[in-house]
Design a protein around this motif. Sequence first.
Motif, PDB file in Angstrom:
ATOM      1  N   ALA A 368      36.611  50.578  44.784  1.00 14.57           N
ATOM      2  CA  ALA A 368      37.763  51.411  45.126  1.00 14.57           C
ATOM      3  C   ALA A 368      37.472  52.900  45.044  1.00 14.57           C
ATOM      4  N   LEU A 369      36.487  53.299  44.243  1.00 18.60           N
ATOM      5  CA  LEU A 369      36.290  54.721  43.989  1.00 18.60           C
ATOM      6  C   LEU A 369      34.894  55.232  44.306  1.00 18.60           C
ATOM      7  N   ALA A 370      33.900  54.377  44.258  1.00 20.42           N
ATOM      8  CA  ALA A 370      32.527  54.841  44.408  1.00 20.42           C
ATOM      9  C   ALA A 370      32.159  55.059  45.875  1.00 20.42           C
ATOM     10  N   GLU A 371      31.204  55.937  46.098  1.00 17.24           N
ATOM     11  CA  GLU A 371      30.709  56.196  47.444  1.00 17.24           C
ATOM     12  C   GLU A 371      30.139  54.915  48.049  1.00 17.24           C
ATOM     13  N   GLY A 372      30.436  54.700  49.309  1.00 16.18           N
ATOM     14  CA  GLY A 372      29.934  53.513  49.992  1.00 16.18           C
ATOM     15  C   GLY A 372      30.927  52.380  50.084  1.00 16.18           C
ATOM     16  N   GLY A 373      32.051  52.479  49.362  1.00 14.89           N
ATOM     17  CA  GLY A 373      33.015  51.391  49.347  1.00 14.89           C
ATOM     18  C   GLY A 373      33.761  51.178  50.653  1.00 14.89           C
ATOM     19  N   PHE A 374      33.858  52.234  51.479  1.00 17.53           N
ATOM     20  CA  PHE A 374      34.630  52.096  52.717  1.00 17.53           C
ATOM     21  C   PHE A 374      33.985  51.112  53.683  1.00 17.53           C
ATOM     22  N   ASP A 375      32.690  50.876  53.563  1.00 11.47           N
ATOM     23  CA  ASP A 375      31.990  50.012  54.513  1.00 11.47           C
ATOM     24  C   ASP A 375      32.174  48.529  54.218  1.00 11.47           C
ATOM     25  N   GLN A 376      32.884  48.204  53.144  1.00 11.34           N
ATOM     26  CA  GLN A 376      33.241  46.812  52.876  1.00 11.34           C
ATOM     27  C   GLN A 376      34.765  46.690  52.836  1.00 11.34           C
ATOM     28  N   VAL A 377      35.239  45.484  53.040  1.00 12.55           N
ATOM     29  CA  VAL A 377      36.669  45.199  52.975  1.00 12.55           C
ATOM     30  C   VAL A 377      36.991  44.674  51.582  1.00 12.55           C
ATOM     31  N   GLY A 378      37.979  45.261  50.946  1.00 18.16           N
ATOM     32  CA  GLY A 378      38.375  44.827  49.611  1.00 18.16           C
ATOM     33  C   GLY A 378      39.418  43.726  49.669  1.00 18.16           C
ATOM     34  N   CYS A 379      39.536  42.995  48.568  1.00 24.26           N
ATOM     35  CA  CYS A 379      40.580  41.980  48.444  1.00 24.26           C
ATOM     36  C   CYS A 379      41.579  42.443  47.388  1.00 24.26           C
ATOM     37  N   VAL A 380      42.592  41.641  47.130  1.00 25.55           N
ATOM     38  CA  VAL A 380      43.631  42.065  46.194  1.00 25.55           C
ATOM     39  C   VAL A 380      43.078  42.266  44.789  1.00 25.55           C
ATOM     40  N   TYR A 381      42.027  41.533  44.436  1.00 25.43           N
ATOM     41  CA  TYR A 381      41.503  41.621  43.079  1.00 25.43           C
ATOM     42  C   TYR A 381      40.725  42.912  42.829  1.00 25.43           C
ATOM     43  N   THR A 382      40.218  43.529  43.884  1.00 31.44           N
ATOM     44  CA  THR A 382      39.511  44.801  43.717  1.00 31.44           C
ATOM     45  C   THR A 382      40.390  46.000  44.056  1.00 31.44           C
ATOM     46  N   ALA A 383      41.474  45.766  44.802  1.00 33.01           N
ATOM     47  CA  ALA A 383      42.367  46.870  45.181  1.00 33.01           C
ATOM     48  C   ALA A 383      43.503  47.078  44.184  1.00 33.01           C
TER      49      ALA A 383
END
Length: 465
Positions: A368-383
Amino acid sequence: MHNAEESAVVDLFPLAVDEHTRIFTQSTRGEFIEYLRNRFSPKPGRDAADRLLKGSEGPAKPLMLYAADIVKKRDHFVLSPEQRVAYNQVMNAVEDARRAKLRWVVAVTGGPGSGKSAVALQLLSDLGARGITASIATGSQSFTQSLRRFAGGGNGRPQQLFQYFNSFVEDKGPRQIVLLCDEAHRLRTTSRLHFSQKHLETGRPQIEELVNAAYVPVFLLDEHQVVRPDEVGSLAAIRGYADAEGLAFTHVHLSEQFRCGGSDLYDQWVRDLLGLPLNDPARTPGAWPGDERFEVTLAGTPAEMEAILREKMRMGYSARISAGFCWPWSKPVDDRLVPDIRINGWERPWNVKGERKVGNAPAQSFWALAEGGFDQVGCVYTAQGFEFDWAGVIIGPDLVARSGYLRTKRDGNRDPKVSARSVEDPKFNLLVRNTYKVLLTRGLAGVVIYAVDDETREFLAELIK
């Protein structure tokens, strides 16, 4: 009560249960003056109004990054009147605990953006400054690890400040004065430990372990964020346990929007869209009425969603894409993430599953916060528990529009815990709706929505003009 000592009117403090009721005494004259100063300015407001009207909107600082300054006492939150009531209830309970060893259970409820975590962080900082033992515990690995890294970094004792709900299985009585249980809707029936610590499991209700861990356990929760079958955190459960044990109990509800950005109107619209709470005839989908503080956009394709969000990031805003758990989640192959989410030629991997980076993709807890996270899709458990300036949400085939309402579909869901046969249909229905409630309310400035199902996109297009 300018002539009263606190000890003489201590029984009155529990009566201050909302933002319209504040009690000041002879010994808190300074607080009273500060209270008035926070509400009245010695100067006319003309210049401030001009600056406000001429000001431009900019990205908000994420709470997780702001938290570091709070914990290190370099800054503080200016709490709203409602939040100040919650803050004071805890502080009053602490005084009772220290003076008479009385035990209080405090519950703070509120929707996304109401400032529950802000209250917890400010309490942690101020209690620590007074030498009062306190810590924050959560039921989320991602949230706890991020608190340790971003808020506790450089503190020297982040593991003691930020713990898990299952960190208290061995406690036989209060080990500290205050335990702040954030994201308390994620309370489990019982604590489950790593296989190497299985012998420590007690089988006691997790709520019992947490209440027994401190003289003043504080539970901060949003009941519309229960997203797994084994999550049992609710106001009724917390109140019921306190009553059964004969413990004093107080509840404060936060109804105001605390986020810099965010929209009460949007949160209400999402609840109506999803029919939450269930079986409430007043909750029916309606047209998005618009709010100058918050933008809602419907994308025709996931590629269009990504392009919109990348442009926002180019402008300095933070952004992430998350989705319903509707696709398989493969292990990395040759140290590369597998693009499991495939939609009409657009494909992306889920966030990393685990605490080790894969290529340029951050570990699960820091997606959610680190650089590079935008290139993956998060799920409810990480968001869950995090916020971004802009949130992209992919509504999968487990939530579709039919006959003017959103319906849940078990065969469209790939979450093994939620779609299991042991989860009855009413529970499945609630968990899926709560999941999208969480995902759709992560944004501070706006949200971009894409629905996989054609009829659902048409339905949303009628609501979002």
